[in-house]
Scaffold this motif. Structure first.
Motif, mmCIF file in Angstrom:
data_model
loop_
_atom_site.group_PDB
_atom_site.id
_atom_site.type_symbol
_atom_site.label_atom_id
_atom_site.label_comp_id
_atom_site.label_asym_id
_atom_site.label_seq_id
_atom_site.Cartn_x
_atom_site.Cartn_y
_atom_site.Cartn_z
ATOM 1 N N ASN A 192 0.913 -1.386 -0.101
ATOM 2 C CA ASN A 192 -0.025 0.860 -0.023
ATOM 3 C C ASN A 192 0.525 1.053 -0.017
ATOM 4 O OD1 ASN A 192 0.809 -0.141 3.075
ATOM 5 N ND2 ASN A 192 -1.001 0.112 3.413
ATOM 6 N N LEU A 193 2.092 1.049 -0.684
ATOM 7 C CA LEU A 193 2.530 1.920 0.175
ATOM 8 C C LEU A 193 3.483 1.870 -2.238
ATOM 9 C CD1 LEU A 193 5.825 2.038 2.532
ATOM 10 C CD2 LEU A 193 3.521 3.720 2.344
ATOM 11 N N HIS A 194 4.183 1.352 -2.758
ATOM 12 C CA HIS A 194 3.983 1.043 -3.935
ATOM 13 C C HIS A 194 2.318 1.160 -4.670
ATOM 14 C CE1 HIS A 194 7.073 -2.531 -3.592
ATOM 15 N NE2 HIS A 194 7.091 -1.433 -4.224
ATOM 16 N N SER A 195 1.025 1.054 -4.327
ATOM 17 C CA SER A 195 0.514 1.667 -5.028
ATOM 18 C C SER A 195 0.466 3.182 -4.885
ATOM 19 C CB SER A 195 -1.430 1.463 -4.477
ATOM 20 O OG SER A 195 -0.738 1.912 -2.919
ATOM 21 N N LEU A 196 0.833 3.709 -3.850
ATOM 22 C CA LEU A 196 1.164 5.345 -4.296
ATOM 23 C C LEU A 196 1.466 6.574 -4.923
ATOM 24 C CD1 LEU A 196 1.336 5.649 -0.424
ATOM 25 C CD2 LEU A 196 -1.441 5.948 -1.663
#
Ligand code: TRP
Length: 323
Positions: free
Chosen positions: A47-51
């Protein structure tokens, strides 16, 4: 025993490609635990890569729940796994920094996924460039040995291996094992024939409404004319999607539908999907309503993960004289 890890980016609800390419193979592999000697399995929600795609910010929290709900709906035994949400473990981003300073930036500029973004977008944020380094942090922080990834992620995994080697050299101690890839070759194509991906708007979302699924199936691009010849048949995208999901006898059935016209064949694919994933669709509805339960699974995962990362991060801090 091998430590297994896989991850899905929280850009939305996992689609048919994720289910066939990541979720089912993981379930399959871990059912063979004794044979494959997989253990201490880790599944992460990136859910950090998605950002790196700013549009994902708005639904990021909910998307993480959706991903977990889909894993559960597909039958993963969550007790056998440690599910962790990247942002729950800030040490991952700390590693990102240590790794960034030892990896040359000009090499990152040559990564396929980065180059594709450069072609498509006007503004490229730094996160897109350092994306593979964050992925290396995900993988190495838990000292994973086997990593299940799509073919398009192999280059990222190679970077993780290079970083692992370099750090081991710096420290003069083998703190990181070199992670090996498990690649699923038989991916299911998207509705336009290329790799299924949300950004390409070519997905089949198994957990959408029936109406929406129908719409996505109707979008499938087909050949101009149906041909019985195997070579021609394999060029047909509708057939390719169907054959990945159907058993032998069904594959014959679709051929007769093809002869009647593509509309009939699409209707057949729709029916197949609704029947085949009936159970999963129902379970998804069940789990997604239970956010507290999903949050508890994440919290428990983070707690266990903390224990794993503590020793890794201690060694790395010490190596950089930051202890
Ligand atoms: N980058 C991966 C993808 O887009 C998701 C991911 C992030 C991942 N961290 C990972 C996959 C670690 C495997 C291991 O598919």
């Amino acid at each position: 025993m091998y430590k297994f890890l896989t991850g899905i980016k929280s850009t939305g609800r996992p689609h048919l490609g994720n289910v066939i390419g990541v979720i089912y193979p993981t379930i399959f592999l871990t059912k063979l635990t004794k044979l494959t000697k997989l253990t201490k399995n880790v599944i992460l929600i990136a859910n950090l890569h998605s950002l790196t795609n700013l549009k994902s910010i708005k639904n990021n929290k909910n998307n993480a729940y959706k991903i977990l709900a889909v894993w559960l709906a597909c039958g993963i035994d969550y007790k056998q796994f440690l599910f962790y949400r990247q942002s729950d473990i800030p040490e991952v981003t700390e590693l990102l920094w240590f790794f960034s300073i030892i990896y040359p930036y000009n090499r990152l500029k040559l990564v396929h996924s980065f180059k594709e973004n450069v072609k498509k977008k006007q503004i490229i944020n730094t996160g897109i460039l350092t994306y593979p380094i964050l992925m290396a942090a995900d993988i190495l922080i838990s000292k994973a040995e086997l990593v299940l990834v799509g073919k398009d992620q192999l280059q990222h995994l190679e970077i993780a291996r290079k970083i692992a080697k370099k750090i081991n050299n710096i420290i003069a101690k083998k703190i990181f094992p070199l992670p090996q890839a498990i690649v699923i070759e038989k991916l299911i194509p998207g509705t336009d024939g290329t790799k299924m991906s949300k950004t390409k708007n070519n997905i089949i979302d198994l957990f959408a409404s029936k109406k929406e699924i129908k719409k996505q199936i109707m979008k499938i691009k087909t050949q101009k004319q149906f041909s019985h010849k195997k070579k021609e048949l394999l060029k047909d995208n509708l057939y390719n999607i169907y054959r990945r999901l159907a058993g032998k006898e069904k594959k014959e059935k679709i051929k007769t539908k093809f002869q009647m016209g593509y509309e009939h064949a699409k209707e057949e694919l729709y029916k197949l999907i609704i029947n085949k994933f009936k159970r999963e669709r129902n379970f998804y509805k069940y789990y997604i309503k239970r956010k507290n339960m999903l949050e508890t699974i994440f919290k428990k995962g983070a707690k266990k993960m903390k224990q794993i990362v503590n020793s890794t991060i201690y060694e790395v801090r010490k190596a950089f004289e930051c202890n």
